[in-house]
Design a protein around this motif. Structure first.
Motif, PDB file in Angstrom:
ATOM      1  N   ALA A  65       0.842  -1.017  -0.034  1.00  0.00           N
ATOM      2  CA  ALA A  65       0.128  -0.044  -0.054  1.00  0.00           C
ATOM      3  C   ALA A  65       0.673   1.064  -0.042  1.00  0.00           C
ATOM      4  N   VAL A  66       1.896   1.356   0.877  1.00  0.00           N
ATOM      5  CA  VAL A  66       2.830   2.486   0.824  1.00  0.00           C
ATOM      6  C   VAL A  66       3.330   2.531  -0.437  1.00  0.00           C
ATOM      7  N   GLU A  67       3.717   1.501  -1.130  1.00  0.00           N
ATOM      8  CA  GLU A  67       4.589   1.555  -2.541  1.00  0.00           C
ATOM      9  C   GLU A  67       3.613   2.178  -3.763  1.00  0.00           C
ATOM     10  N   ALA A  68       2.248   1.624  -3.591  1.00  0.00           N
ATOM     11  CA  ALA A  68       1.305   1.957  -4.520  1.00  0.00           C
ATOM     12  C   ALA A  68       1.001   3.716  -4.194  1.00  0.00           C
ATOM     13  N   SER A  69       1.325   4.229  -2.943  1.00  0.00           N
ATOM     14  CA  SER A  69       0.928   5.532  -2.594  1.00  0.00           C
ATOM     15  C   SER A  69       2.078   6.425  -2.787  1.00  0.00           C
ATOM     16  N   GLY A  70       3.251   5.955  -3.424  1.00  0.00           N
ATOM     17  CA  GLY A  70       4.248   6.684  -3.753  1.00  0.00           C
ATOM     18  C   GLY A  70       5.649   6.259  -3.144  1.00  0.00           C
ATOM     19  N   GLY A  71       5.631   5.248  -2.208  1.00  0.00           N
ATOM     20  CA  GLY A  71       6.840   4.616  -1.669  1.00  0.00           C
ATOM     21  C   GLY A  71       7.111   5.499  -0.429  1.00  0.00           C
ATOM     22  N   TRP A  72       8.325   5.019   0.353  1.00  0.00           N
ATOM     23  CA  TRP A  72       8.631   5.545   1.570  1.00  0.00           C
ATOM     24  C   TRP A  72       9.504   6.842   1.404  1.00  0.00           C
TER      25      TRP A  72
END
Length: 527
Positions: free
Chosen positions: A329-336
């Motif tokens: 989900a984090v990756e799909a939202s732009g990464g860390w």
């Protein structure tokens, strides 16, 4: 009794005092009722305008881009301000510069004072909004339905999880965190512990390596010797050691309970959940007055504020520790992202913008160290405020435009984003009130100063209103702590100026292109 049964000077003085007290109370109630009605009208009109604007922007028949939306909002704001000014003339006995004590010379000064009075009224209205929000949350915790939807999940096919421990010069505390995690009841073959030793110069590495040798295969250390400073950057580099799609994160001073990991992982069985947050409880609350005050603040912020937002399906916040994220989900939202001071708030809002839910589990408690001296506390608050306002600048517009959020989620999320803007706004309100008073700008300002101070005291606690703290103490069952509540006024004033200073620093960073600086919180536990 000290009063004689009949006659006497004492009885006469007492009756006079009671008569004066009744008169004062009657006048004060009358004033509150009169001014309150006027402010309620402004509040209602503003709320209606915000609702109409949100509906207008959502209409598919009016496709507007970002700049058109900003222009339309500005037009609405100007029109609404003009309307408010037109209404002021009908309140001559209450509004500044219209009363009988008008001593101004020249129209320009009159316009300036009019603008100052309008800004002050707007600030008071904002304070009322936050006051209503805190009251609503408090009443929900007392009388509303409590949501703990994943609490009963204890037996399941538990997924792979990576537990990251953020550590920078943590030789005093890292051992306690490692011991607690090794004692967890989470399946050993499904859990990987990754201590993220970020450029430590003390004995942190030796302690980690000792436990790696003692428990082979259970701990995968990441000793980071260079790279960008800061927790967010260190965790971003450590993600290469993750296995599975779930990551639970602890700061090194936290001591998780035996069953905590299962409680934090359980909500992820819901495929819409992107982040989970547990409750933070100070372990060193009894050290001094400051730690006791911070214990009260944590109680209000988690026991009432976070749980109420969970109950009402609003916007619980992932706090960066004692919680976890779905890595996909984090990756799909732009990464860390590693260019923020508050990576937790950054992740919370990017997940929400992209349709992922954040879950708060109030009964999943974990224990932390809070600052024991004011200098460390002030640095911590400044870091939080600067990081939070970075997120505000970046995501306020994408957040209110996200198609995945309801109207109430947008309103609550925006109020949460603005929480660290309120202190400098409050200081501005105080300045305007005093300036208008000395400009002889009317009876309302001189009368409303104590009311405004009371509103400030009651609504602007750091992350928790003082009445939220009171209810949290009662819910926790330790009522004697409530005796410390008046001391939180001291913490409020210190945080007020610390946060205002951080806002000024953030503006300076932007103007002068200064690099972001991470201020580590000092640990106190003896190794």
């Amino acid at each position: 009794m000290f009063l004689p049964s009949s006659g006497g000077k004492q009885k006469e003085e007492a009756e006079n005092w009671l008569s004066q007290a009744k008169g004062f109370v009657s006048q004060y109630v009358s004033f509150i009722w009169t001014v309150g009605r006027k402010l309620a009208v402004i509040f209602s009109l503003c709320a209606l305008s915000i609702l109409l604007l949100s509906k207008a922007f959502a209409m598919p028949s009016v496709p507007l881009n970002k700049h058109e939306n900003i222009a339309l909002t500005s037009i609405y704001a100007v029109k609404f301000y003009q309307y408010l000014l037109s209404q002021i003339s009908s309140w001559p006995e209450y509004i500044p510069f219209y009363g009988s004590d008008n001593n101004f010379n020249g129209g320009n000064l009159q316009i300036l004072v009019s603008l100052m009075a309008s800004i002050l009224a707007f600030i008071v209205m904002i304070m009322m909004i936050y006051a209503l929000r805190h009251v609503f949350f408090t009443l929900n915790r007392l009388f509303g339905n409590q949501r703990h939807p994943y609490l009963d999940i204890d037996c399941a096919r538990w997924p792979l999880v990576t537990v990251f421990i953020a550590a920078h010069n943590e030789e005093k505390v890292i051992e306690g965190c490692l011991k607690a995690l090794l004692n967890s009841n989470y399946p050993v073959n499904a859990m990987r512990i990754v201590p993220v030793n970020d450029r430590s110069s003390d004995g942190t590495r030796d302690i980690i390596d000792h436990y790696v040798r003692q428990f082979p295969g259970r701990i995968t250390p990441f000793h980071r010797v260079n790279g960008k400073p800061g927790k967010a950057a260190a965790l971003k580099d450590a993600l290469v050691y993750s296995h599975g799609d779930l990551a639970i994160i602890f700061d090194a001073d936290y001591i998780p309970g035996k069953g905590l990991l299962k409680q934090l992982i359980a909500p992820f069985f819901d495929p819409e959940v992107g982040a989970v947050m547990g409750r933070v409880v100070p372990i060193n609350a009894g050290v001094n007055l400051l730690t006791r005050m911070l214990d009260l603040e944590r109680s209000g912020g988690y026991q009432v504020d976070q749980q109420a937002r969970m109950n009402l399906k609003l916007v619980p916040q992932y706090g960066g520790t004692v919680g976890g994220v779905r890595l996909s989900a984090v990756e799909a939202s732009g990464g860390w992202h590693d260019n923020v001071l508050a990576e937790d708030t950054d992740i919370t809002y990017r997940l929400l913008i992209n349709g992922w839910k954040t879950i708060y589990t109030n009964r999943s408690e974990c224990y932390e160290e809070v600052p024991e001296d004011w200098a460390v506390r002030i640095k911590q608050v400044k870091r939080w405020a600067k990081g939070h306002n970075q997120v505000l600048v970046r995501y306020w517009y994408p957040f209110i435009k996200s198609e995945y959020l309801s109207v109430r989620e947008r309103i609550d999320g925006l109020l949460l984003l603005l929480v660290f803007v309120m202190p400098p706004l409050l200081l501005l309100g105080w300045f305007l009130a005093v300036a208008l008073y000395f400009l002889n700008a009317g009876s309302l300002v001189s009368a409303i100063i104590p009311v405004f101070a009371l509103l400030a005291y009651g609504t602007m606690g750091n992350f928790a209103a003082f009445f939220e703290i009171t209810i949290a103490v009662l819910l926790d069952g330790n009522r004697r702590r409530i005796l410390l509540l008046p001391f939180n006024l001291l913490g409020f004033f210190i945080s007020l100026f610390a946060i205002s200073s951080s806002v000024a620093s953030l503006i300076g960073d932007h103007l002068f292109k200064r690099d972001m600086v991470w201020e580590k919180t000092i640990r106190y536990r003896k190794a």
